[in-house]
Design a protein around this motif. Structure first.
Motif, mmCIF file in Angstrom:
data_model
loop_
_atom_site.group_PDB
_atom_site.id
_atom_site.type_symbol
_atom_site.label_atom_id
_atom_site.label_comp_id
_atom_site.label_asym_id
_atom_site.label_seq_id
_atom_site.Cartn_x
_atom_site.Cartn_y
_atom_site.Cartn_z
ATOM 1 N N LEU A 102 4.936 -2.146 -11.509
ATOM 2 C CA LEU A 102 4.455 -3.003 -10.424
ATOM 3 C C LEU A 102 5.545 -3.240 -9.392
ATOM 4 N N ARG A 103 6.753 -3.458 -9.848
ATOM 5 C CA ARG A 103 7.885 -3.626 -8.927
ATOM 6 C C ARG A 103 8.095 -2.373 -8.078
ATOM 7 N N GLU A 105 5.916 -0.114 -7.335
ATOM 8 C CA GLU A 105 4.771 0.100 -6.453
ATOM 9 C C GLU A 105 4.802 -0.826 -5.238
ATOM 10 N N LEU A 106 5.134 -2.105 -5.473
ATOM 11 C CA LEU A 106 5.066 -3.107 -4.402
ATOM 12 C C LEU A 106 6.417 -3.427 -3.786
ATOM 13 N N GLU A 108 8.606 -5.476 -4.898
ATOM 14 C CA GLU A 108 8.794 -6.920 -5.012
ATOM 15 C C GLU A 108 9.127 -7.256 -6.461
ATOM 16 N N CYS A 110 8.737 -9.182 -9.881
ATOM 17 C CA CYS A 110 7.576 -9.745 -10.584
ATOM 18 C C CYS A 110 8.004 -10.210 -11.969
ATOM 19 N N ARG A 242 -2.957 -7.900 -0.312
ATOM 20 C CA ARG A 242 -2.065 -6.820 -0.722
ATOM 21 C C ARG A 242 -1.617 -6.910 -2.177
ATOM 22 N N TYR A 243 -1.433 -8.116 -2.682
ATOM 23 C CA TYR A 243 -0.799 -8.271 -3.985
ATOM 24 C C TYR A 243 -1.746 -8.692 -5.105
ATOM 25 N N PRO A 246 -3.348 -5.431 -7.273
ATOM 26 C CA PRO A 246 -2.468 -4.803 -8.277
ATOM 27 C C PRO A 246 -2.031 -5.763 -9.381
#
Length: 263
Positions: A102-103, A105-106, A108, A110, A242-243, A246
């Motif tokens: 996830l990090r 991909e985005l 950011e 998490c 956006r978040y 996911p």
């Protein structure tokens, strides 16, 4: 701070007061994140200075702490205590690779958090290199009432448990935006339960926004996954658009892994 007086006075013949005192002193280091003097540990735990001194002496003899002048610091051996949980927790182990994906991909940071002692405990985290005023890591603790993961975790509890928590908690306004009225918070918990996510906009700290979703198990909400970022970089509407998708996807994958551990 532990209320050791209450624990010691409840008449439980199996309760080891000496162990409780040692753990209370050990926890001071995590709470303060700095070298500790006997006087500081005594103030934080409510224990007498002689009792604290004996605890620290024992920790030094066992290799969990070291004395540096009048202060004490933890030694690397103490990491084994936390690692024992991480290596045995199916939830944390299975969440970490999902958070890493996830990090990536985005782009950011998490985190995965659980409710422990009326706080959000961070049990897994994937970080990006970005400066934030709040430094978070595995083992960090934050309030439930004013964080996105905390509200998700509370939303999965019964109304009776929510009210009991609000009576126990110190509802401090950490920023001008922090919700502290019990009635308003109960309404927020209902809204989070209905929508399936929580957004907190600068209630924990000015300039910080976060969004969280629940991770459900067979008996309800067992954890929460969130993403936090600087408010100048993204709007509340963008958090949803956006978040949220996911985040929900990862939460569903983690639920399937926890519910079916052989997968």
């Amino acid at each position: 701070m532990y209320n050791l007086t209450m624990l010691e006075a409840n008449g439980d013949p199996e309760f080891m007061t000496s162990l409780a005192r040692g753990l209370a002193v050990l926890r001071c280091f995590a709470d303060e994140q700095r070298p500790m003097t006997i006087a500081q540990a005594s103030r934080l735990t409510g224990l007498s200075r002689p009792a604290v001194k004996r605890c620290l002496h024992t920790l030094v003899r066992l290799g969990y702490a070291a004395q540096e002048g009048v202060s004490y610091v933890l030694r690397p051996k103490v990491l084994a205590l936390g690692y024992a949980y991480l290596s045995s927790s199916t939830l944390a182990m299975r969440a970490q690779p999902l958070l890493d994906q996830l990090r990536d991909e985005l782009h950011e940071s998490c985190s995965l958090g659980v409710n422990e002692e009326d706080e959000v405990y961070y049990v897994a985290r994937a970080e990006v290199s970005r400066i934030m005023s709040i430094s978070l890591r595995v083992g960090s603790r934050l309030p439930l009432y004013c964080t996105s993961m905390g509200r998700v975790l509370l939303s999965g509890q019964s109304k009776e448990n929510q009210r009991a928590y609000l009576r126990r908690a110190k509802l401090v306004a950490l920023t001008p935006h922090t919700q502290t009225e019990p009635g308003d918070l109960l309404a927020l918990f209902d809204h989070v339960a209905q929508e399936g996510y929580a957004i907190v906009d600068q209630e924990l700290e000015i300039g910080l926004r976060s969004i969280a979703v629940p991770v459900e198990g067979p008996d309800g909400v067992v954890a929460a996954i969130n993403i936090g970022m600087q408010a100048t970089r993204i709007t509340v509407a963008e958090l949803r658009s956006r978040y949220l998708p996911p985040l929900r996807k990862v939460a569903a994958e983690l639920r399937a892994l926890v519910t079916n551990p052989r997968r």
